[in-house]
Motif scaffolding. Structure first.
Motif, short mmCIF file in Angstrom:
data_model
loop_
_atom_site.label_atom_id
_atom_site.label_comp_id
_atom_site.label_asym_id
_atom_site.label_seq_id
_atom_site.Cartn_x
_atom_site.Cartn_y
_atom_site.Cartn_z
N GLY A 67 18.04 -1.43 -2.81
CA GLY A 67 17.84 -1.07 -4.20
C GLY A 67 16.43 -0.88 -4.69
N THR A 68 15.40 -1.26 -3.90
CA THR A 68 14.02 -1.09 -4.38
C THR A 68 13.17 -0.44 -3.30
N MET A 69 12.17 0.34 -3.76
CA MET A 69 11.21 0.95 -2.84
C MET A 69 10.44 -0.12 -2.08
N THR A 70 10.11 -1.21 -2.80
CA THR A 70 9.31 -2.28 -2.20
C THR A 70 10.01 -2.87 -0.99
N ARG A 71 11.28 -3.23 -1.18
CA ARG A 71 12.02 -3.86 -0.08
C ARG A 71 12.27 -2.88 1.06
N ALA A 72 12.58 -1.63 0.74
CA ALA A 72 12.80 -0.62 1.77
C ALA A 72 11.53 -0.40 2.59
N ALA A 73 10.38 -0.36 1.89
CA ALA A 73 9.11 -0.17 2.58
C ALA A 73 8.82 -1.33 3.53
N GLU A 74 9.09 -2.56 3.09
CA GLU A 74 8.87 -3.74 3.92
C GLU A 74 9.73 -3.70 5.19
N LEU A 75 10.99 -3.35 5.01
CA LEU A 75 11.92 -3.34 6.14
C LEU A 75 11.58 -2.26 7.17
N LEU A 76 11.11 -1.12 6.68
CA LEU A 76 10.85 0.00 7.58
C LEU A 76 9.39 0.10 8.00
N GLY A 77 8.54 -0.79 7.49
CA GLY A 77 7.13 -0.75 7.85
C GLY A 77 6.43 0.49 7.34
N MET A 78 6.80 0.92 6.12
CA MET A 78 6.21 2.11 5.52
C MET A 78 5.62 1.75 4.16
N SER A 79 4.86 2.70 3.62
CA SER A 79 4.36 2.52 2.26
C SER A 79 5.42 2.99 1.28
N GLN A 80 5.32 2.50 0.02
CA GLN A 80 6.26 2.97 -1.00
C GLN A 80 6.16 4.48 -1.23
N PRO A 81 4.93 5.04 -1.30
CA PRO A 81 4.85 6.50 -1.43
C PRO A 81 5.52 7.24 -0.27
N GLY A 82 5.43 6.63 0.92
CA GLY A 82 6.06 7.25 2.08
C GLY A 82 7.57 7.29 1.95
N ILE A 83 8.13 6.18 1.42
CA ILE A 83 9.58 6.14 1.18
C ILE A 83 9.96 7.19 0.15
N SER A 84 9.18 7.24 -0.92
CA SER A 84 9.45 8.19 -2.00
C SER A 84 9.43 9.63 -1.48
N THR A 85 8.46 9.93 -0.63
CA THR A 85 8.35 11.28 -0.07
C THR A 85 9.57 11.62 0.80
N MET A 86 10.01 10.65 1.60
CA MET A 86 11.17 10.87 2.45
C MET A 86 12.43 11.14 1.62
N ILE A 87 12.62 10.39 0.55
CA ILE A 87 13.81 10.56 -0.29
C ILE A 87 13.76 11.91 -1.02
N ALA A 88 12.55 12.27 -1.49
CA ALA A 88 12.41 13.56 -2.16
C ALA A 88 12.75 14.70 -1.20
N GLY A 89 12.28 14.58 0.04
CA GLY A 89 12.58 15.61 1.03
C GLY A 89 14.07 15.67 1.33
N LEU A 90 14.73 14.50 1.40
CA LEU A 90 16.17 14.48 1.67
C LEU A 90 16.94 15.12 0.53
N GLU A 91 16.53 14.81 -0.71
CA GLU A 91 17.20 15.41 -1.87
C GLU A 91 17.04 16.93 -1.86
N HIS A 92 15.85 17.38 -1.45
CA HIS A 92 15.58 18.82 -1.41
C HIS A 92 16.47 19.49 -0.35
N GLU A 93 16.58 18.87 0.83
CA GLU A 93 17.34 19.47 1.92
C GLU A 93 18.84 19.44 1.67
N THR A 94 19.31 18.40 1.02
CA THR A 94 20.75 18.29 0.77
C THR A 94 21.17 18.94 -0.54
N GLY A 95 20.21 19.14 -1.45
CA GLY A 95 20.55 19.67 -2.76
C GLY A 95 21.25 18.64 -3.64
#
Length: 291
Positions: free
Chosen positions: A16-44
């Motif tokens: 439910g949060t960018m912070t927790r997702a970033a911790e689990l995946l070893g990424m930055s919050q902006p990195g998570i945000s970029t990935m989700i934006a790209g997924l939304e763009h590709e899936t519509g």
């Protein structure tokens, strides 16, 4: 659509949060945000709404999550299987072998080999040596073990040679001797392999050379059968010292002169390279055949 995008999506759905997702995946919050934006763009699809500092999945996201989770599980399973294959924990091993080695030595070695390989699937096919050669030439098996001589390419054959010994019941008068020759066995009931076998031919020559009478009372195809006949008191016989050793328990074993040679070979397919699993088992098999 990339697996990393799906991993970020799954982490957000579960936590439910960018912070927790970033911790689990070893990424930055902006990195998570970029990935989700790209997924939304590709899936519509609009996947998340931000409410109260948390990301709330949309109904579309919940529907998409079912397939995304399934895809990730399949990919992770494929990676796990690849790692197990690479480490030798998973695979299959098909062995063709003649009966004497299939009954005892081969099952013992395969069981030892499989202890640390829980996903290993084993197949043992038992045939006489001539049939074993034909089966391996059709590429149906990873390895084969057969008695020689065989018409098989030497480059795909690893030969093991043994000097046979004389086997007798412990109560037999000749068991007191340290070494046995055809002279000692002149007229003594003898159990041997079939007439066409190289062992038979070598024994016939040995008795002839010594001028001793070879009193053959039983012929059999395999050493294992000959061992049992000797144990039952039918006569004495000749046996190899390694493959047939389990069948000679309770029998007296004495060196025999002149030398009677018994040869077997590990055969590899001629048209394809052996798998890593087959190569690893071949190392253990070699040690077992060296006694």
């Amino acid at each position: 659509m990339r697996l990393r995008q799906l991993e970020c999506f799954r982490a957000l759905m579960l936590h439910g949060t960018m912070t927790r997702a970033a911790e689990l995946l070893g990424m930055s919050q902006p990195g998570i945000s970029t990935m989700i934006a790209g997924l939304e763009h590709e899936t519509g699809l609009n996947l998340f709404l931000r409410r109260g500092g948390r990301l709330q999945p949309t109904p579309e996201a919940r529907l998409f999550y079912v397939e995304a989770a399934r895809a990730l599980e399949a990919a992770e399973n494929a990676s796990r299987v690849a790692a197990e294959i690479r480490s030798g924990r998973r695979g299959h091993l098909a062995i063709a072998a003649y009966p004497s080695i299939s009954i005892n030595l081969l099952p013992r070695l395969l069981s030892q080999f499989a202890k640390n390989r829980p996903e290993l699937q084993i197949k043992i096919i038992t045939r006489n040596s001539a049939t074993v050669r034909e089966l391996i030439s059709t590429q149906q098996f990873d390895l084969a073990v057969a008695e020689l001589p065989l018409d098989y390419p030497t480059s795909h054959m690893e030969v093991f040679s043994y000097e046979c010994a004389c086997m007798l019941p412990h109560a037999h008068p000749l068991a007191k001797l340290k070494q046995i020759t055809p002279d000692d066995l002149d007229g003594v009931p003898f159990v041997t392999l079939f007439r066409g076998d190289p062992i038979y031919q070598q024994l016939a020559s040995a008795f002839s050379e010594y001028g001793a009478r070879w009193n053959v009372v039983a012929e059999t195809e395999f050493f294992s059968t000959a061992c049992q006949l000797v144990a039952e008191g039918r006569g004495v016989g000749i046996v190899d010292p390694v493959v047939s050793k389990p069948f000679t328990e309770g029998l007296a074993i004495r060196p025999f002169k002149p030398k009677i040679q018994y040869q077997i070979a590990i055969l590899s397919p001629t048209h394809e390279a052996p798998s890593q699993m087959a190569q690893d088992f071949a190392k253990l098999l070699r040690r077992g055949l060296r006694g």
